[in-house]
Design a protein around this motif. Structure first.
Motif, PDB file in Angstrom:
ATOM      1  N   ALA A 223      23.875  26.661 -64.306  1.00 46.25           N
ATOM      2  CA  ALA A 223      24.893  26.767 -65.911  1.00 46.25           C
ATOM      3  C   ALA A 223      25.845  25.627 -66.098  1.00 46.25           C
ATOM      4  O   ALA A 223      25.511  25.125 -67.194  1.00 46.25           O
ATOM      5  CB  ALA A 223      26.602  27.038 -64.967  1.00 46.25           C
ATOM      6  N   ARG A 224      25.983  24.454 -64.944  1.00 45.63           N
ATOM      7  CA  ARG A 224      27.001  23.545 -65.416  1.00 45.63           C
ATOM      8  C   ARG A 224      25.477  22.031 -66.071  1.00 45.63           C
ATOM      9  O   ARG A 224      26.404  21.150 -66.743  1.00 45.63           O
ATOM     10  CB  ARG A 224      27.006  22.959 -64.485  1.00 45.63           C
TER      11      ARG A 224
ATOM     12  N   ILE B 184      23.223  22.923 -68.123  1.00 45.68           N
ATOM     13  CA  ILE B 184      23.090  23.449 -69.405  1.00 45.68           C
ATOM     14  C   ILE B 184      24.640  23.101 -70.263  1.00 45.68           C
ATOM     15  O   ILE B 184      23.568  22.998 -71.423  1.00 45.68           O
ATOM     16  CB  ILE B 184      23.139  25.499 -69.682  1.00 45.68           C
ATOM     17  N   LEU B 185      25.272  22.645 -69.652  1.00 52.34           N
ATOM     18  CA  LEU B 185      26.329  22.937 -70.832  1.00 52.34           C
ATOM     19  C   LEU B 185      26.718  21.244 -71.146  1.00 52.34           C
ATOM     20  O   LEU B 185      26.778  20.588 -71.930  1.00 52.34           O
ATOM     21  CB  LEU B 185      27.367  23.299 -70.034  1.00 52.34           C
TER      22      LEU B 185
ATOM     23  N   THR C 293      29.423  33.130 -64.256  1.00 55.69           N
ATOM     24  CA  THR C 293      28.820  32.296 -63.438  1.00 55.69           C
ATOM     25  C   THR C 293      29.186  30.538 -65.233  1.00 55.69           C
ATOM     26  O   THR C 293      29.514  29.757 -64.602  1.00 55.69           O
ATOM     27  CB  THR C 293      26.970  31.929 -63.264  1.00 55.69           C
ATOM     28  N   PHE C 294      28.713  31.158 -66.280  1.00 51.01           N
ATOM     29  CA  PHE C 294      29.118  30.071 -67.906  1.00 51.01           C
ATOM     30  C   PHE C 294      30.315  29.762 -67.186  1.00 51.01           C
ATOM     31  O   PHE C 294      30.817  28.970 -67.173  1.00 51.01           O
ATOM     32  CB  PHE C 294      27.987  30.568 -68.996  1.00 51.01           C
TER      33      PHE C 294
ATOM     34  N   ALA D 212      31.696  27.722 -64.719  1.00 56.02           N
ATOM     35  CA  ALA D 212      31.301  26.692 -64.912  1.00 56.02           C
ATOM     36  C   ALA D 212      32.233  25.690 -65.784  1.00 56.02           C
ATOM     37  O   ALA D 212      32.011  23.845 -65.744  1.00 56.02           O
ATOM     38  CB  ALA D 212      29.559  26.679 -65.301  1.00 56.02           C
TER      39      ALA D 212
ATOM     40  N   LEU E 230      33.826  22.285 -64.724  1.00 61.03           N
ATOM     41  CA  LEU E 230      33.194  21.236 -65.700  1.00 61.03           C
ATOM     42  C   LEU E 230      34.368  20.120 -66.307  1.00 61.03           C
ATOM     43  O   LEU E 230      34.895  19.014 -66.618  1.00 61.03           O
ATOM     44  CB  LEU E 230      32.091  20.871 -66.595  1.00 61.03           C
TER      45      LEU E 230
ATOM     46  N   PHE F  87      34.487  17.047 -72.758  1.00 64.55           N
ATOM     47  CA  PHE F  87      33.906  18.036 -73.621  1.00 64.55           C
ATOM     48  C   PHE F  87      33.655  19.427 -73.196  1.00 64.55           C
ATOM     49  O   PHE F  87      33.305  19.784 -74.205  1.00 64.55           O
ATOM     50  CB  PHE F  87      31.939  17.487 -73.556  1.00 64.55           C
TER      51      PHE F  87
ATOM     52  N   MET G  37      35.950  24.263 -74.915  1.00 62.83           N
ATOM     53  CA  MET G  37      35.106  25.375 -74.721  1.00 62.83           C
ATOM     54  C   MET G  37      35.658  26.530 -73.809  1.00 62.83           C
ATOM     55  O   MET G  37      35.190  27.659 -73.520  1.00 62.83           O
ATOM     56  CB  MET G  37      33.781  25.507 -73.377  1.00 62.83           C
TER      57      MET G  37
END
Lengths: 62, 538
Positions: A35-36, A38-39, B392-393, B396, B400, B406, B410
């Motif tokens: 997931a990380r 992909i981002l 999970t996303f 993530a 990040l 960046f 989000m």
């Protein structure tokens, strides 16, 4: 516009690094890693229409 | 129904005690030009706007004042600008807590901070926090001031609408009071009777949308604390009081706290004082003393009516659309409904526009509701991931965000209310200036300093023609309306926001301060054509 022609400078080396990155990770950790990744890659591409094409390409290739 | 009148909630202030009206004894059924059902924020704002425009207005409310519970707390710049025009904005600003910064945390870590209005040159700040109790009280005070100066706004307490019959050119209402039922008629009925709108049900109209499977505990606590005046939001907080948590300051040492509880909960148990205190104690630490002021548990829901106009019955605010919180998009969008509706109905009541001008209300506020629902749904999906992969996303992004800029855009802990720009809807244009995007046709006018005051003060109650560094007539009579012209020597911030690189500009601005059209120079025929478009006549 999604580039579907070969573009990786060293496909074998990238593939090896990708698999090695998952070594020792549980399934959940691997999913989080992916997931990380992909981002991070999505931000590199940036352009929404291209990203939507990529999503569609992934969805219809499995 | 015919059930006796009973309070559904306790009152914080009695503002309009029941008085028997002459309508209840009259031999003939009284007919009023405008009846508003519901004396909440949206009903009062609509009544005030129409009353200030000279129309007699009757507001029917089944209580005698404003209920307890602060409910909405974040009021946006646009709402304050509208309330300023209605004579209540300054009191709100004086009482409210001004804020524009927020911090987002994940577990113990601060991921980033944001600033909502990092620019000067506006009379009002991006947001104030103010309890809905005070917001409504200030609107009611403005109504009393307006009435003292000749407005005819009558708020009837303990008047409950029990039945509605819509006709082609009027509406009949059966109203229950402590003295029994009576009947009145209205040329126009505005239903501001909330998310569970009884009038919507009486008319058999739908309210479609989604319920999100999560519960949020909302607690207003009174404490003296020196946390900064910022919106603090935690994802998966280290203090484990919920899946997410929010802390936000209100006036009078009240703090709004929200905890995300999940779907399968025991509501009664969670609402017990000891359960709430356990969560709040974990967040604030054992040494902080506080009182619980108000608590509630709610689910997130996003719904709207298919149409907001049904002949002579108009729906505004939560009765027409409901959104999840965390974006301050409920009350703020309702206030924008009120002002979008009021100037149109004013023209209809004065015979200056056909009923079809109300179609624009439906188009524009449906677009705004959809925008609010979209933003609110996206926020909810981020706050409450619906699947393992979605979670999970979400995490993530959070992982990040603390390291990489960046990912921060989000992170979605609520996208805070900004007014809708009515792009591509009928009734706007042309936009042939090539000016700044923020003041394009369809946009609400951005405020800007002008002389010792602000530009928005200089716009009239009707249509305004602004000539920036160019001549416009002082008055234009067109389509039965008077358009007031204002010539302004634009410089500095005002020039940046309205001219950009253009040396001159002419703006046609609606009574609700949305830009109809803009040109480099005045052209009488072009202005008349744009005005006809704005009135829905071409």
């Amino acid at each position: 516009m999604l580039n579907v022609t070969p573009n990786l400078s060293n496909p074998d080396a990238f593939y090896e690094a990708l698999i090695r990155s998952h070594e020792g990770l549980s399934d959940a950790q691997s999913a989080a890693f992916n997931a990380r990744l992909i981002l991070i890659l999505a931000n590199q591409i940036g352009d929404l229409p291209t990203l939507l094409e990529a999503l569609e390409a992934a969805r219809t290739s499995g | 129904m015919n059930a006796p009148i009973r309070d559904r909630y306790p009152l914080a202030y009695t503002l309009y005690p029941y008085r028997k009206s002459a309508d209840q004894d009259g031999a003939a059924i009284a007919r009023h030009p405008v009846v508003i059902a519901g004396g909440g924020a949206i009903g009062l704002a609509t009544a005030l706007d129409l009353g200030l425009r000279g129309h007699p207005v009757v507001v029917l409310d089944d209580h005698e004042g404003v209920g307890t519970g602060s409910r909405a707390i974040c009021f946006s710049k646009r709402t304050l600008e509208i309330c300023h025009r209605l004579g209540a904005g300054q009191a709100m600003l004086d009482k409210g807590v001004v804020w524009q910064k927020g911090r987002v945390f994940h577990d113990r870590d601060e991921i980033f901070e944001f600033d909502l209005l990092p620019e000067d040159g506006h009379r009002y700040p991006a947001f104030i926090n103010l309890s809905q109790i005070h917001f409504e009280k200030f609107l009611h005070e403005a109504i009393e001031r307006a009435n003292a100066e000749g407005a005819q706004i009558e708020v009837r307490g303990k008047n409950r609408v029990d039945a509605v019959t819509a006709h082609d050119d009027h509406v009949t209402l059966e109203v229950m009071t402590p003295d029994g039922p009576y009947t009145i008629e209205a040329d126009w009925l505005i239903a501001c009777d909330g998310a569970r709108s009884p009038i919507r049900d009486m008319m058999g109209l739908g309210f479609e949308g989604r319920v999100f499977e999560d519960n949020f505990l909302i607690a207003d606590v009174k404490m003296t604390a020196d946390f900064p005046t910022e919106r603090w939001f935690w994802f998966e907080p280290w203090f484990k009081s919920g899946a997410s948590a929010l802390l936000h300051k209100q006036p009078d040492d009240i703090w709004r706290i929200d905890f995300q509880l999940g779907w399968d909960i025991d509501r009664d148990k969670e609402l017990k004082e000891e359960s709430i205190r356990a969560r709040v104690d974990a967040m604030l630490g054992p040494d902080v003393g506080y009182e619980l002021d108000w608590c509630s548990i709610y689910t997130f829901q996003c719904r709207r009516m298919e149409k907001f106009t049904h002949g002579r019955v108009l729906f505004a605010g939560d009765s027409a659309h409901q959104v999840s919180p965390f974006g301050a998009r409920g009350a703020n969008s309702g206030i924008q409904d009120a002002e979008n509706l009021a100037w149109r109905l004013d023209l209809v009541l004065r015979g200056r526009a056909a009923d079809t001008i109300m179609d624009g209300y439906d188009h524009e506020r449906v677009m705004a509701a959809d925008e609010n629902i979209l933003n609110s749904t996206r926020s909810t999906d981020f706050l409450t991931p619906k699947s393992a992969i979605s979670h999970t996303f979400r995490n993530a992004v959070l992982d990040l965000a603390s390291r990489f800029p960046f990912a921060r855009p989000m992170v979605n802990s609520g996208r805070l209310s900004v007014p809708c720009i009515y792009d591509d809807l009928p009734g706007f244009g042309p936009d042939v200036l090539g000016g700044p995007a923020r003041s394009r046709a369809g946009a609400p006018c951005p405020d800007a300093p002008l002389g010792d005051g602000f530009l928005l003060d200089d716009l009239g109650r009707g249509f305004t023609l602004l000539g920036l560094n160019t001549a416009v007539p002082a008055q234009i009579d067109c389509e039965g309306l008077t358009v007031e012209g204002r010539e302004i020597a634009a410089k500095g911030i005002l020039a940046e926001r309205y001219l950009g690189d253009a040396p001159t500009a002419v703006y046609l601005i609606r009574p609700d301060h949305h830009v109809v059209a803009r040109w480099p120079a005045y052209d009488a025929q072009a202005v008349a054509a744009a005005l006809r478009m704005a009135l829905g006549e071409s």
